[in-house]
Design an enzyme around this catalytic site. Structure first.
Site, mmCIF file in Angstrom:
data_model
loop_
_atom_site.group_PDB
_atom_site.id
_atom_site.type_symbol
_atom_site.label_atom_id
_atom_site.label_comp_id
_atom_site.label_asym_id
_atom_site.label_seq_id
_atom_site.Cartn_x
_atom_site.Cartn_y
_atom_site.Cartn_z
ATOM 1 N N LEU A 21 43.694 29.187 -33.840
ATOM 2 C CA LEU A 21 42.310 29.521 -33.459
ATOM 3 C C LEU A 21 41.549 28.313 -32.919
ATOM 4 O O LEU A 21 40.397 28.461 -32.493
ATOM 5 C CB LEU A 21 41.544 30.063 -34.678
ATOM 6 C CG LEU A 21 41.653 31.560 -34.979
ATOM 7 C CD1 LEU A 21 43.057 31.959 -35.360
ATOM 8 C CD2 LEU A 21 40.690 31.946 -36.095
ATOM 9 N N THR A 38 42.589 21.321 -25.249
ATOM 10 C CA THR A 38 42.718 21.968 -26.559
ATOM 11 C C THR A 38 43.521 23.259 -26.442
ATOM 12 O O THR A 38 44.416 23.520 -27.246
ATOM 13 C CB THR A 38 41.318 22.244 -27.163
ATOM 14 O OG1 THR A 38 40.673 20.990 -27.383
ATOM 15 C CG2 THR A 38 41.395 23.000 -28.465
ATOM 16 N N TYR A 51 37.658 27.288 -20.043
ATOM 17 C CA TYR A 51 37.972 28.143 -21.187
ATOM 18 C C TYR A 51 38.899 29.287 -20.756
ATOM 19 O O TYR A 51 39.968 29.481 -21.311
ATOM 20 C CB TYR A 51 36.677 28.696 -21.769
ATOM 21 C CG TYR A 51 36.837 29.558 -22.991
ATOM 22 C CD1 TYR A 51 37.230 29.019 -24.215
ATOM 23 C CD2 TYR A 51 36.577 30.930 -22.945
ATOM 24 C CE1 TYR A 51 37.360 29.811 -25.343
ATOM 25 C CE2 TYR A 51 36.696 31.730 -24.067
ATOM 26 C CZ TYR A 51 37.092 31.171 -25.276
ATOM 27 O OH TYR A 51 37.215 31.970 -26.391
HETATM 28 N N1 NAD Z 1 34.070 34.783 -31.832
HETATM 29 C C1 NAD Z 1 34.411 35.388 -30.726
HETATM 30 O O1 NAD Z 1 33.663 36.263 -30.254
HETATM 31 C C2 NAD Z 1 35.698 35.084 -30.007
HETATM 32 C C3 NAD Z 1 36.016 35.855 -28.872
HETATM 33 C C4 NAD Z 1 37.195 35.589 -28.199
HETATM 34 C C5 NAD Z 1 38.073 34.622 -28.663
HETATM 35 N N2 NAD Z 1 37.744 33.897 -29.757
HETATM 36 C C6 NAD Z 1 38.693 32.831 -30.171
HETATM 37 O O2 NAD Z 1 38.801 32.761 -31.578
HETATM 38 C C7 NAD Z 1 38.942 31.396 -31.979
HETATM 39 C C8 NAD Z 1 37.881 31.068 -33.025
HETATM 40 O O3 NAD Z 1 36.596 31.234 -32.452
HETATM 41 P P1 NAD Z 1 35.249 31.131 -33.308
HETATM 42 O O4 NAD Z 1 34.327 32.153 -32.793
HETATM 43 O O5 NAD Z 1 35.572 31.112 -34.747
HETATM 44 O O6 NAD Z 1 34.703 29.714 -32.798
HETATM 45 P P2 NAD Z 1 34.373 28.379 -33.606
HETATM 46 O O7 NAD Z 1 33.883 27.394 -32.601
HETATM 47 O O8 NAD Z 1 33.517 28.679 -34.774
HETATM 48 O O9 NAD Z 1 35.801 27.939 -34.150
HETATM 49 C C9 NAD Z 1 36.695 27.119 -33.463
HETATM 50 C C10 NAD Z 1 37.177 26.046 -34.419
HETATM 51 O O10 NAD Z 1 38.132 25.219 -33.736
HETATM 52 C C11 NAD Z 1 37.830 23.866 -34.017
HETATM 53 N N3 NAD Z 1 38.346 23.044 -32.913
HETATM 54 C C12 NAD Z 1 37.907 22.976 -31.636
HETATM 55 N N4 NAD Z 1 38.641 22.120 -30.929
HETATM 56 C C13 NAD Z 1 39.594 21.644 -31.779
HETATM 57 C C14 NAD Z 1 40.651 20.718 -31.636
HETATM 58 N N5 NAD Z 1 40.902 20.086 -30.476
HETATM 59 N N6 NAD Z 1 41.438 20.449 -32.722
HETATM 60 C C15 NAD Z 1 41.182 21.060 -33.919
HETATM 61 N N7 NAD Z 1 40.202 21.946 -34.105
HETATM 62 C C16 NAD Z 1 39.412 22.238 -33.047
HETATM 63 C C17 NAD Z 1 36.313 23.827 -34.139
HETATM 64 O O11 NAD Z 1 35.837 22.702 -34.826
HETATM 65 C C18 NAD Z 1 36.051 25.136 -34.884
HETATM 66 O O12 NAD Z 1 36.121 24.944 -36.272
HETATM 67 C C19 NAD Z 1 38.839 30.547 -30.711
HETATM 68 O O13 NAD Z 1 40.137 30.204 -30.271
HETATM 69 C C20 NAD Z 1 38.178 31.479 -29.706
HETATM 70 O O14 NAD Z 1 38.563 31.188 -28.392
HETATM 71 C C21 NAD Z 1 36.575 34.104 -30.447
#
Ligand code: NAD
Length: 324
Positions: free
Chosen positions: A75, A94, A147
């Site tokens: 994630l 990333t 992204y």
């Molecule tokens: N929430 C949504 O609506 C949604 C929709 C589509 C996809 N996603 C995917 O789900 C995943 C989680 O999203 P979220 O909403 O919880 O976002 P979020 O930003 O809360 O979580 C992402 C986490 O990844 C960590 N992170 C970022 N870059 C990093 C790196 N280089 N190394 C280690 N950790 C790293 C951040 O610190 C954070 O804790 C993501 O991959 C996102 O693309 C989420």
């Protein structure tokens, strides 16, 4: 319940990752949460630190990982536009280098690996709702490309490791998900509206508010991810996960005002570049293969999210980037 596993969750301290860790710890698994805390804070997983089956590692997924695990949920990636556009080259790294590193680890220790992909791979879609077979309409050189294209490249890597190296993988395409522990300064529409309403500010709408989105509550999403990971090996995805109920941004704003009881109104600003006008998942495949569909209505989920926003101290949250 599935056999107890050693499970790595990258991005495990984030909004979705922290709920996933919580659920996996509760199910008795041995959980390793890995995060660089770019868009999250330790308070999201603080309550898990005393659990003997939970570990927290500060690490950046763009650097190689060396762990022994049975399953990986990948994630790690900034997910909100204000976060991923702050350092677009890092965002692409990333997604791509993170995918290479977790896939290399999965190959080495024969772990099963699930990629959290996104509806953004469909870009500004020309067909509605979007089925998994739709190949998307992404601008490869626009401000969202770091992204969208990063996630598309990660999908390619997952399928190539699967075809060429036999890596046991799963791929879910997540549509807008909301709930408690969203970063209050992530700039996403749900958190923006709730924060503004609770602070007595008028709600900012980009464009005329007629663009639509579908909103999935986080518990529904986590359930779908776990079902996908534990599903049959011949169903690798991609599979859309989201709530097909479609709302205009204006309707969402009005609902937030009603549920918070705030005495505020709506103000409009110009629409950002490449902002999709409509987005809604076709979840037929998830219904058929995962026996899954969302159960939490927008009104109910928003109510719980508003309660959480009321309970936090905003001054303890650092806006990760100036772009919110
Ligand atoms: N929430 C949504 O609506 C949604 C929709 C589509 C996809 N996603 C995917 O789900 C995943 C989680 O999203 P979220 O909403 O919880 O976002 P979020 O930003 O809360 O979580 C992402 C986490 O990844 C960590 N992170 C970022 N870059 C990093 C790196 N280089 N190394 C280690 N950790 C790293 C951040 O610190 C954070 O804790 C993501 O991959 C996102 O693309 C989420």
């Amino acid at each position: 319940m599935s056999r107890l596993q050693r499970i790595l969750v990258t991005g495990g301290a984030g909004f979705l990752g922290s709920h996933l860790c919580e659920r996996l710890v509760k199910d008795g698994h041995d959980v390793i949460c890995l995060d660089n805390f770019f868009t999250s804070q330790k308070s999201n997983v603080q309550h898990l630190l005393d659990c003997s089956n939970f570990e927290l590692i500060r690490h950046d997924v763009t650097h190689p990982l060396w762990l022994e695990v049975d399953e990986i949920y990948n994630l790690a990636c900034p997910a909100a536009p204000g976060h991923y556009q702050y350092n677009p080259i890092k965002t692409m790294k990333t997604s791509v280098m993170g995918a290479i590193n977790v896939l290399g680890m999965a190959k080495r220790c024969h772990a099963k690996v699930l990629q959290a992909s996104t509806s953004e791979v469909y870009g500004d879609p020309e067909i509605h709702p979007q089925p998994e077979s739709y190949r998307g309409n992404v601008n490869p050189i626009g401000p969202r490309a770091c992204y969208d294209e990063g996630k598309r490249a990660a999908e390619t890597l997952f399928f190539d490791y699967h075809r060429s190296n036999g890596v046991n993988m799963r791929l879910v395409r997540i549509f807008n998900t909301y709930g408690p522990r969203m970063h209050p300064y992530d700039g996403r529409v749900v958190s923006n509206f709730i924060r503004q309403a609770l602070e007595g500010q008028d709600l900012t709408i980009f464009g005329d508010g007629s663009q639509t989105r579908a909103f999935c509550y986080r518990d529904d999403l986590i359930e779908a991810m776990i079902r996908m990971m534990n599903g049959p090996d011949d169903f690798v995805g991609p599979v859309n996960i989201g709530n097909p109920g479609e709302f205009t941004i204006k309707q969402l704003a009005e609902l937030v005002i009603e549920l918070t009881g705030a005495d505020v109104t709506l103000v409009t600003r110009p629409l950002p570049a490449d902002d999709p006008t409509q987005r809604r998942p076709d979840i037929s495949l998830a219904r058929e293969r995962l026996r899954w569909e969302p159960t939490v209505a927008l009104r109910e989920g928003l109510g719980k999210t508003i309660e959480w926003f009321k309970s936090i101290d905003l001054s303890t949250f650092r806006p990760p980037t100036p772009n919110f």
